[in-house]
Design a protein around this motif. Structure first.
Motif, PDB file in Angstrom:
ATOM      1  N   GLU A  65     -30.193  -2.042   7.267  1.00 27.20           N
ATOM      2  CA  GLU A  65     -30.062  -0.856   8.121  1.00 27.20           C
ATOM      3  C   GLU A  65     -29.508   0.325   7.343  1.00 27.20           C
ATOM      4  O   GLU A  65     -29.955   1.463   7.483  1.00 27.20           O
ATOM      5  N   ARG A  66     -28.520   0.027   6.499  1.00 23.23           N
ATOM      6  CA  ARG A  66     -27.917   1.111   5.732  1.00 23.23           C
ATOM      7  C   ARG A  66     -28.923   1.694   4.737  1.00 23.23           C
ATOM      8  O   ARG A  66     -28.979   2.908   4.536  1.00 23.23           O
ATOM      9  N   PHE A  67     -29.712   0.826   4.124  1.00 24.25           N
ATOM     10  CA  PHE A  67     -30.718   1.322   3.179  1.00 24.25           C
ATOM     11  C   PHE A  67     -31.669   2.280   3.905  1.00 24.25           C
ATOM     12  O   PHE A  67     -32.025   3.341   3.402  1.00 24.25           O
ATOM     13  N   LYS A  68     -32.046   1.877   5.098  1.00 23.39           N
ATOM     14  CA  LYS A  68     -32.952   2.715   5.891  1.00 23.39           C
ATOM     15  C   LYS A  68     -32.308   4.073   6.180  1.00 23.39           C
ATOM     16  O   LYS A  68     -32.949   5.113   6.094  1.00 23.39           O
ATOM     17  N   GLU A  69     -31.004   4.046   6.502  1.00 19.64           N
ATOM     18  CA  GLU A  69     -30.307   5.315   6.798  1.00 19.64           C
ATOM     19  C   GLU A  69     -30.225   6.194   5.552  1.00 19.64           C
ATOM     20  O   GLU A  69     -30.512   7.386   5.594  1.00 19.64           O
ATOM     21  N   ILE A  70     -29.829   5.588   4.427  1.00 23.15           N
ATOM     22  CA  ILE A  70     -29.640   6.394   3.208  1.00 23.15           C
ATOM     23  C   ILE A  70     -30.959   7.021   2.760  1.00 23.15           C
ATOM     24  O   ILE A  70     -31.007   8.174   2.354  1.00 23.15           O
ATOM     25  N   THR A  71     -32.034   6.230   2.857  1.00 24.54           N
ATOM     26  CA  THR A  71     -33.325   6.734   2.357  1.00 24.54           C
ATOM     27  C   THR A  71     -34.127   7.428   3.460  1.00 24.54           C
ATOM     28  O   THR A  71     -35.217   7.896   3.228  1.00 24.54           O
ATOM     29  N   ARG A  72     -33.569   7.458   4.640  1.00 22.86           N
ATOM     30  CA  ARG A  72     -34.213   7.998   5.847  1.00 22.86           C
ATOM     31  C   ARG A  72     -35.577   7.325   6.085  1.00 22.86           C
ATOM     32  O   ARG A  72     -36.614   7.974   6.083  1.00 22.86           O
ATOM     33  N   GLY A  73     -35.516   6.003   6.169  1.00 20.86           N
ATOM     34  CA  GLY A  73     -36.722   5.292   6.602  1.00 20.86           C
ATOM     35  C   GLY A  73     -37.244   4.222   5.658  1.00 20.86           C
ATOM     36  O   GLY A  73     -38.183   3.507   5.992  1.00 20.86           O
ATOM     37  N   GLY A  74     -36.632   4.080   4.470  1.00 17.97           N
ATOM     38  CA  GLY A  74     -37.163   3.110   3.497  1.00 17.97           C
ATOM     39  C   GLY A  74     -36.924   1.661   3.916  1.00 17.97           C
ATOM     40  O   GLY A  74     -35.953   1.356   4.598  1.00 17.97           O
ATOM     41  N   GLY A 117     -17.587   6.511   1.865  1.00 16.31           N
ATOM     42  CA  GLY A 117     -17.956   6.701   3.277  1.00 16.31           C
ATOM     43  C   GLY A 117     -19.420   6.396   3.542  1.00 16.31           C
ATOM     44  O   GLY A 117     -19.870   6.418   4.693  1.00 16.31           O
ATOM     45  N   LEU A 118     -20.200   6.133   2.475  1.00 24.61           N
ATOM     46  CA  LEU A 118     -21.627   5.847   2.675  1.00 24.61           C
ATOM     47  C   LEU A 118     -21.935   4.413   2.222  1.00 24.61           C
ATOM     48  O   LEU A 118     -22.388   3.588   3.007  1.00 24.61           O
ATOM     49  N   ASN A 119     -21.667   4.142   0.943  1.00 22.79           N
ATOM     50  CA  ASN A 119     -21.971   2.812   0.393  1.00 22.79           C
ATOM     51  C   ASN A 119     -20.900   2.332  -0.596  1.00 22.79           C
ATOM     52  O   ASN A 119     -21.108   1.351  -1.293  1.00 22.79           O
ATOM     53  N   GLY A 120     -19.796   3.080  -0.648  1.00 22.31           N
ATOM     54  CA  GLY A 120     -18.727   2.761  -1.611  1.00 22.31           C
ATOM     55  C   GLY A 120     -18.193   1.347  -1.433  1.00 22.31           C
ATOM     56  O   GLY A 120     -17.669   0.756  -2.375  1.00 22.31           O
ATOM     57  N   ASP A 121     -18.363   0.796  -0.240  1.00 19.23           N
ATOM     58  CA  ASP A 121     -17.863  -0.559   0.012  1.00 19.23           C
ATOM     59  C   ASP A 121     -18.818  -1.647  -0.504  1.00 19.23           C
ATOM     60  O   ASP A 121     -18.566  -2.834  -0.321  1.00 19.23           O
ATOM     61  N   GLU A 122     -19.923  -1.241  -1.174  1.00 19.37           N
ATOM     62  CA  GLU A 122     -20.867  -2.254  -1.679  1.00 19.37           C
ATOM     63  C   GLU A 122     -20.788  -2.446  -3.199  1.00 19.37           C
ATOM     64  O   GLU A 122     -21.613  -3.143  -3.784  1.00 19.37           O
TER      65      GLU A 122
END
Ligand code: SAM
Ligand code: SF4
Length: 328
Positions: A128-137, A166-171
């Motif tokens: 889900e996060r990948f989709k959000e970051i890439t806006r649809g990927g 705040g976006l993906n720093g926790d990964e």
């Protein structure tokens, strides 16, 4: 063999070429949702023009080429460009930076056309996060692309991640763990003040030392030498198959070792990633200039290559073009 040195005695043997400013994703940190004002097609260099520039640059000492964008695999018939570049005798190393969406389809063709390696940008391992970051990927498409690239022999496959607070720093740890059981090179890249206007801010930026300290909570990092090190410093976690790199343009200058020139998709030479000065090759290319005039312009770009960038000293940090326009 020709060797090109700038006035700070750096050997310039690497050119990064953006072949398009178009992209099939819209990463939040790179592009606005509705895209950027695109360069008109007729302004984009043709493959013939790019090959001519590479041939002339190779005569001066350029040996390594990286194809980037926008999304390079989205430009039509990209392998005809890569195979023409690889046919130039002095070009020793040809690589591509891609978002991986079309990699499953292209990996075999890339290798057949002479591409040596790929770097894949991947900023989250969560669907889900990948989709959000890439806006649809679709992350599964990219993961299959990465695996196909590895099996096809586009090695080493480098996975580039930009940690953003705040976006993906926790990964960060999840990405570092990839190297434990596979021979990927995972590289953490500092978030730079480019792209989506207003998206970059100092509080989202995670400096290299902080990224490294987070990785070190998994175990000791032992420095390793990797051939063609580039600006990344590599390390290995205990018993890991893959390696981890940290690319830091902002806190740890890599300017002393900078060996590159950049060419934008509309034919502008950028002596430095952060340069606002560009040298436009298009008027010469399209005005019938002989090779020695193109050569003169290439030499000029090297002559004005600055000793170092000064972005850490600047307060107007949201000023730069998007990476999709420069090529990263
Ligand atoms: N579309 C391809 C891709 O994503 O790999 C190639 C072009 S992309 C502009 C090249 C690289 O620039 C990617 O690794 C991307 O993550 C990186 N990039 C884009 N904006 C950035 C920023 N503001 N700071 C640091 N890297 C950035
Ligand atoms: Fe496209 Fe690459 Fe920019 Fe993402 S980082 S929007 S994939 S050019």
């Amino acid at each position: 063999m020709a060797e090109l040195r700038d006035k700070f005695n750096r050997t310039i043997d690497y050119m990064r070429i953006s072949v398009t400013d178009r992209c099939n994703l819209r990463c939040v940190y790179c592009m606005p949702y509705d895209g950027l004002r695109l360069i008109e097609h007729k302004e984009i260099l043709s493959y013939e023009e790019i090959v001519r520039i590479v041939r002339i640059a190779s005569g001066l000492g350029v040996r390594k080429i990286r194809i980037t964008g926008g999304e390079p695999l989205a430009r039509k018939d990209i392998t005809s460009l890569t195979s023409s570049i690889k046919d130039i005798p002095r070009i020793e190393d040809l690589s591509i930076t891609t978002n991986g969406i079309l990699l499953e389809k292209y990996a075999e063709k890339l290798i057949e056309s002479g591409v040596d390696r790929v770097n894949v940008s991947l900023d989250s391992l969560r669907t889900e996060r990948f989709k959000e970051i890439t806006r649809g990927g679709d992350i599964n498409v990219v993961l299959r692309g990465i695996e196909t690239a590895r099996k096809s022999g586009l090695l080493p496959v480098k996975i580039n991640m930009i940690p953003i607070r705040g976006l993906n720093g926790d990964e960060i740890k999840d990405f570092a763990r990839i190297t434990l059981n596979s021979d990927y090179h995972v590289r953490f890249i500092e978030f730079m003040p480019f792209g989506s206007r207003g998206f970059w801010s100092a509080d989202k930026y995670i400096p290299r030392d902080e990224i490294k300290a987070i990785v070190e909570t998994l175990g000791t990092l032992t420095p390793v030498r990797v051939r063609k090190n580039g600006p990344s410093k590599y390390f290995r976690l205990k018993d890991a198959q893959g390696v981890i790199g940290f690319i830091s343009a902002i806190t740890h200058h890599f300017c002393e070792e900078c060996n590159r020139l950049r060419l934008t998709s509309n034919g502008k030479l950028k002596p430095c990633l952060f340069s606002e000065t560009e040298i436009d090759l298009k008027p010469a290319l399209r005005g019938g200039a002989p090779d020695n005039e193109i050569e003169r312009l290439l030499r000029l770009a090297i002559e004005i290559k600055p000793e170092r960038h000064n972005i850490s000293d600047r307060s107007d940090l949201n000023i730069f073009q998007a990476m999709s326009q420069i090529g990263g």
